[in-house]
Motif scaffolding. Structure first.
Motif, PDB file in Angstrom:
ATOM      1  N   THR A 115      10.958  25.540 -63.025  1.00 25.54           N
ATOM      2  CA  THR A 115      10.363  24.598 -63.978  1.00 25.54           C
ATOM      3  C   THR A 115      10.922  24.835 -65.372  1.00 25.54           C
ATOM      4  OG1 THR A 115       8.323  24.517 -62.681  1.00 25.54           O
ATOM      5  CG2 THR A 115       8.205  23.748 -64.955  1.00 25.54           C
ATOM      6  N   PHE A 116      11.047  26.101 -65.759  1.00 20.77           N
ATOM      7  CA  PHE A 116      11.616  26.398 -67.076  1.00 20.77           C
ATOM      8  C   PHE A 116      13.051  25.912 -67.162  1.00 20.77           C
ATOM      9  CE2 PHE A 116      14.402  29.318 -69.442  1.00 20.77           C
ATOM     10  CZ  PHE A 116      14.012  28.975 -70.718  1.00 20.77           C
ATOM     11  N   THR A 117      13.813  26.049 -66.081  1.00 22.08           N
ATOM     12  CA  THR A 117      15.196  25.580 -66.068  1.00 22.08           C
ATOM     13  C   THR A 117      15.264  24.103 -66.448  1.00 22.08           C
ATOM     14  OG1 THR A 117      15.823  27.210 -64.378  1.00 22.08           O
ATOM     15  CG2 THR A 117      17.256  25.301 -64.630  1.00 22.08           C
ATOM     16  N   GLY A 118      14.362  23.307 -65.856  1.00 23.37           N
ATOM     17  CA  GLY A 118      14.302  21.886 -66.193  1.00 23.37           C
ATOM     18  C   GLY A 118      13.885  21.656 -67.633  1.00 23.37           C
ATOM     19  N   LYS A 119      12.896  22.411 -68.091  1.00 28.05           N
ATOM     20  CA  LYS A 119      12.416  22.261 -69.467  1.00 28.05           C
ATOM     21  C   LYS A 119      13.516  22.595 -70.479  1.00 28.05           C
ATOM     22  CE  LYS A 119       7.493  23.232 -68.681  1.00 28.05           C
ATOM     23  NZ  LYS A 119       6.373  24.138 -69.017  1.00 28.05           N
ATOM     24  N   LEU A 120      14.268  23.668 -70.187  1.00 30.81           N
ATOM     25  CA  LEU A 120      15.335  24.082 -71.105  1.00 30.81           C
ATOM     26  C   LEU A 120      16.418  23.010 -71.185  1.00 30.81           C
ATOM     27  CD1 LEU A 120      16.220  26.465 -72.909  1.00 30.81           C
ATOM     28  CD2 LEU A 120      17.558  27.303 -70.958  1.00 30.81           C
ATOM     29  N   ALA A 121      16.733  22.414 -70.046  1.00 28.07           N
ATOM     30  CA  ALA A 121      17.734  21.345 -70.029  1.00 28.07           C
ATOM     31  C   ALA A 121      17.258  20.154 -70.862  1.00 28.07           C
ATOM     32  CB  ALA A 121      18.014  20.916 -68.594  1.00 28.07           C
ATOM     33  N   LYS A 122      16.003  19.784 -70.710  1.00 23.47           N
ATOM     34  CA  LYS A 122      15.450  18.669 -71.489  1.00 23.47           C
ATOM     35  C   LYS A 122      15.448  19.001 -72.974  1.00 23.47           C
ATOM     36  CE  LYS A 122      11.363  15.751 -72.101  1.00 23.47           C
ATOM     37  NZ  LYS A 122      12.169  14.522 -72.213  1.00 23.47           N
ATOM     38  N   PHE A 123      15.082  20.248 -73.293  1.00 20.86           N
ATOM     39  CA  PHE A 123      15.023  20.688 -74.689  1.00 20.86           C
ATOM     40  C   PHE A 123      16.380  20.507 -75.366  1.00 20.86           C
ATOM     41  CE2 PHE A 123      15.414  23.969 -77.960  1.00 20.86           C
ATOM     42  CZ  PHE A 123      14.222  23.851 -78.656  1.00 20.86           C
ATOM     43  N   TYR A 124      17.442  20.965 -74.715  1.00 20.95           N
ATOM     44  CA  TYR A 124      18.764  20.881 -75.333  1.00 20.95           C
ATOM     45  C   TYR A 124      19.404  19.509 -75.173  1.00 20.95           C
ATOM     46  CZ  TYR A 124      18.872  25.664 -76.884  1.00 20.95           C
ATOM     47  OH  TYR A 124      18.598  26.820 -77.562  1.00 20.95           O
ATOM     48  N   LEU A 150      13.286  17.543 -60.653  1.00 23.69           N
ATOM     49  CA  LEU A 150      13.185  17.774 -62.092  1.00 23.69           C
ATOM     50  C   LEU A 150      14.378  17.174 -62.828  1.00 23.69           C
ATOM     51  CD1 LEU A 150      11.927  21.492 -62.207  1.00 23.69           C
ATOM     52  CD2 LEU A 150      10.604  19.427 -62.666  1.00 23.69           C
ATOM     53  N   GLY A 151      15.581  17.363 -62.251  1.00 28.43           N
ATOM     54  CA  GLY A 151      16.777  16.810 -62.872  1.00 28.43           C
ATOM     55  C   GLY A 151      16.712  15.300 -62.980  1.00 28.43           C
ATOM     56  N   GLU A 152      16.237  14.662 -61.914  1.00 27.06           N
ATOM     57  CA  GLU A 152      16.102  13.206 -61.925  1.00 27.06           C
ATOM     58  C   GLU A 152      15.062  12.768 -62.963  1.00 27.06           C
ATOM     59  OE1 GLU A 152      15.061   9.587 -58.762  1.00 27.06           O
ATOM     60  OE2 GLU A 152      15.378  11.639 -58.055  1.00 27.06           O
ATOM     61  N   GLN A 153      14.003  13.541 -63.062  1.00 25.98           N
ATOM     62  CA  GLN A 153      12.917  13.221 -63.996  1.00 25.98           C
ATOM     63  C   GLN A 153      13.392  13.245 -65.448  1.00 25.98           C
ATOM     64  OE1 GLN A 153       9.407  15.626 -63.320  1.00 25.98           O
ATOM     65  NE2 GLN A 153       8.613  15.229 -65.365  1.00 25.98           N
ATOM     66  N   ILE A 154      14.260  14.199 -65.797  1.00 26.00           N
ATOM     67  CA  ILE A 154      14.713  14.327 -67.179  1.00 26.00           C
ATOM     68  C   ILE A 154      16.098  13.728 -67.411  1.00 26.00           C
ATOM     69  CG2 ILE A 154      13.325  16.402 -67.548  1.00 26.00           C
ATOM     70  CD1 ILE A 154      15.805  18.093 -67.169  1.00 26.00           C
ATOM     71  N   GLY A 155      16.681  13.172 -66.369  1.00 23.40           N
ATOM     72  CA  GLY A 155      17.990  12.538 -66.512  1.00 23.40           C
ATOM     73  C   GLY A 155      19.133  13.514 -66.676  1.00 23.40           C
ATOM     74  N   VAL A 156      19.073  14.643 -65.947  1.00 22.22           N
ATOM     75  CA  VAL A 156      20.117  15.670 -66.027  1.00 22.22           C
ATOM     76  C   VAL A 156      20.677  15.911 -64.625  1.00 22.22           C
ATOM     77  CG1 VAL A 156      20.580  18.115 -66.475  1.00 22.22           C
ATOM     78  CG2 VAL A 156      19.167  16.803 -68.066  1.00 22.22           C
ATOM     79  N   GLU A 276       2.511  22.182 -68.070  1.00 20.28           N
ATOM     80  CA  GLU A 276       3.292  21.806 -66.896  1.00 20.28           C
ATOM     81  C   GLU A 276       4.283  20.681 -67.169  1.00 20.28           C
ATOM     82  OE1 GLU A 276       0.543  20.879 -63.836  1.00 20.28           O
ATOM     83  OE2 GLU A 276      -0.277  22.906 -63.692  1.00 20.28           O
ATOM     84  N   LYS A 277       4.087  19.943 -68.263  1.00 23.16           N
ATOM     85  CA  LYS A 277       4.986  18.834 -68.576  1.00 23.16           C
ATOM     86  C   LYS A 277       6.343  19.358 -69.020  1.00 23.16           C
ATOM     87  CE  LYS A 277       1.101  15.991 -70.138  1.00 23.16           C
ATOM     88  NZ  LYS A 277       0.484  15.319 -71.317  1.00 23.16           N
ATOM     89  N   MET A 278       7.377  18.549 -68.825  1.00 22.18           N
ATOM     90  CA  MET A 278       8.715  18.940 -69.215  1.00 22.18           C
ATOM     91  C   MET A 278       8.849  19.119 -70.732  1.00 22.18           C
ATOM     92  SD  MET A 278      10.813  19.434 -66.653  1.00 22.18           S
ATOM     93  CE  MET A 278       9.428  20.378 -66.024  1.00 22.18           C
ATOM     94  N   GLU A 279       7.947  18.507 -71.487  1.00 20.68           N
ATOM     95  CA  GLU A 279       7.975  18.626 -72.946  1.00 20.68           C
ATOM     96  C   GLU A 279       7.325  19.912 -73.437  1.00 20.68           C
ATOM     97  OE1 GLU A 279       6.635  16.072 -71.326  1.00 20.68           O
ATOM     98  OE2 GLU A 279       8.136  14.481 -71.598  1.00 20.68           O
ATOM     99  N   ASP A 280       6.606  20.608 -72.555  1.00 18.27           N
ATOM    100  CA  ASP A 280       5.794  21.754 -72.977  1.00 18.27           C
ATOM    101  C   ASP A 280       6.623  23.035 -73.077  1.00 18.27           C
ATOM    102  OD1 ASP A 280       3.598  20.099 -73.057  1.00 18.27           O
ATOM    103  OD2 ASP A 280       2.960  20.586 -71.017  1.00 18.27           O
ATOM    104  N   LEU A 281       7.581  23.018 -73.990  1.00 17.32           N
ATOM    105  CA  LEU A 281       8.419  24.190 -74.227  1.00 17.32           C
ATOM    106  C   LEU A 281       8.675  24.303 -75.720  1.00 17.32           C
ATOM    107  CD1 LEU A 281      10.166  26.463 -72.858  1.00 17.32           C
ATOM    108  CD2 LEU A 281      12.107  24.908 -73.156  1.00 17.32           C
ATOM    109  N   ASP A 282       8.484  25.494 -76.266  1.00 19.88           N
ATOM    110  CA  ASP A 282       8.700  25.717 -77.697  1.00 19.88           C
ATOM    111  C   ASP A 282       9.559  26.947 -77.909  1.00 19.88           C
ATOM    112  OD1 ASP A 282       7.100  23.648 -78.964  1.00 19.88           O
ATOM    113  OD2 ASP A 282       5.338  24.709 -78.199  1.00 19.88           O
ATOM    114  N   LEU A 283      10.342  26.915 -78.974  1.00 17.70           N
ATOM    115  CA  LEU A 283      10.976  28.145 -79.445  1.00 17.70           C
ATOM    116  C   LEU A 283       9.870  29.101 -79.880  1.00 17.70           C
ATOM    117  CD1 LEU A 283      13.823  26.605 -81.614  1.00 17.70           C
ATOM    118  CD2 LEU A 283      14.172  27.984 -79.572  1.00 17.70           C
TER     119      LEU A 283
END
Length: 450
Positions: A115-124, A150-156, A276-283
């Protein structure tokens, strides 16, 4: 997050209330309670002991200014030492000078790596990067499918090799694919493993040696507390990773991992995951986390999330109103619409100065604002613009119109006034050169950089 820790530290500071100066006697009692609060939060005992010693040494060497109480000075000192303990600065992922940047993800089973892998991809991706995800978990059933979703969800795009059970080959081939297709960021997901599993640890060591990643991140479930710190040390001894990612900080966590982990492994916490959302990642910013632990809010992070939801014109209007302390319920209502898109509601409210205590014991779900919106919609235009008009009879009318109780109307009005008071105090501090207020106002100025 950190509700119990915040509450216990707040209680510790109360022993200094009414004291005219800091002495070895009264500071000892405060630090005893702070040390107990840290240990209760599952902070490493040695770390907690060393931390309180540093605070004591700093406090006893301070002169009390006429305008500052001992309690206020202690909060400042504890904030500074917490910031140092958690790393002082944020480094993020160190991007390669020659693309692609390769990031290797490691961690225990069930820590949230995929899940973090997907979030990090979306973040960058949001920062203009063109990521590629590599599905290197060849053991867990449906792991590759999960990353694909996850990749399909975030377009990666996700690189995977059906039938290949060699994670080293998959990672190498995926990086080569990235170079051929113009990908400037490669994130390699790997299988979860136990620190005591020699074969699996050797395998990830081989992956790292083969691909020479720019960054190796260790993902850890923050709810495991002190065990998370011990596991991080075991992994670091083998992988010499570059940074830590704390996941599930929105859960029932006591916070010990966030405070202890950098001191024990001497590696920075780089990211935190709060939902749990793909947006829920912070530095991870140590100074901001220290502010949140001490109940001081986190305006800068709130502003950064808000940037994604406001256009420049709207942001400038809000900035001016905050500076003049002229926020009204129409502003409040428009902010609610944006806040609902920004993440966990209770977590966001805790970032507002003065709101953390009010929401601490409240069960706030993502639909919590429905009641607030109904109450505000039941107000007249003049009442929204000037809440001081709302007397007892108006409160009853508003409650009836919204289908809520008078008590709920009273609570909303009180919370709104507390928020305005907090903003007013911050503005006064700004006029006197207060560090916290300058940080808040500079954060608001970030709206203009869009």
């Amino acid at each position: 997050m950190f509700e119990n820790l915040s509450q216990n530290i707040e209680q510790a500071f109360k022993t200094l209330k009414g004291q005219g100066r800091i002495t070895e006697i009264n500071v000892a009692e405060t630090l005893k309670e702070i040390r107990r609060a840290l240990i209760d939060a599952d902070v490493n005992y040695k770390v907690a002991k060393e931390f309180t010693k540093k605070v004591k040494d700093e406090a006893l060497g301070q002169e009390i200014l006429i305008s500052v109480t001992p309690g206020q000075l202690m909060v400042k000192i504890v904030h500074g030492e917490l910031t140092k303990l958690m790393g002082e600065t944020n480094t993020g992922v160190q991007l390669a000078s020659s693309p692609p940047t390769v990031v290797l993800i490691s961690g225990l089973q069930g820590s949230g790596k995929t899940t973090f892998t997907g979030k990090l991809a979306k973040f960058y991706k949001g920062k203009g990067k063109n990521p590629l995800l590599i599905a290197g978990d060849v053991y867990r059933p449906a792991a590759i499918d999960q990353l694909g979703v996850l990749g399909e969800q975030i377009g990666v795009e996700v690189y995977k090799e059906e039938g290949n059970k060699n994670p080293v080959e998959i990672a190498q081939n995926g990086i080569q694919y990235a170079k051929q297709h113009g990908k400037d960021l490669v994130i390699v997901d790997t299988a979860g493993r136990l620190a005591v599993d020699e074969q699996m640890m050797e395998e990830i060591e081989q992956v790292k040696k083969a691909i020479q990643p720019n960054e190796t991140l260790f993902v850890v479930d923050s709810m495991t507390g002190q065990d998370a710190v011990n596991t991080a040390k075991a992994f670091n001894d083998r992988l010499d990773f570059d940074g830590v990612v704390l996941t599930k900080l929105d859960g029932d966590t006591r916070g010990g991992a966030a405070i202890s982990i950098r001191s024990v492994v001497e590696k920075p916490i780089k990211f935190i995951s709060t939902g749990e959302k793909m947006e829920d990642l912070d530095l991870f910013y140590p100074d901001r986390m220290a502010s949140r632990i001490l109940g001081m809010g986190d305006v800068l992070t709130l502003v950064e999330r808000a940037q994604e939801q406001f256009d420049q014109e709207e942001a400038l209007k809000l900035q001016k109103k905050i500076r003049k302390n002229e926020l009204d319920f129409d502003d409040f209502l428009s902010q609610i619409q944006a806040i609902k898109k920004m993440g966990n509601v209770k977590d966001l409210l805790g970032m507002i100065p003065g709101m953390g205590k009010l929401t601490r014991d409240m069960d706030i779900g993502d639909d919590a604002f429905k009641h607030v919106e109904a109450i505000i919609h039941s107000m007249t235009k003049s009442e929204r613009a000037n809440p001081t008009l709302i007397d007892g009879s108006r409160r009853r009318r508003i409650a009836n119109g919204a289908g809520r109780s008078v008590r709920e109307v009273n609570e909303l009005l009180k919370q709104f006034q507390n928020m305005k008071k907090a903003m007013k105090r911050m503005n006064k501090m700004s006029g006197k050169g207060g560090k916290a207020s300058r940080a808040m106002m500079s954060g608001m100025n970030m709206f203009n950089r869009r």
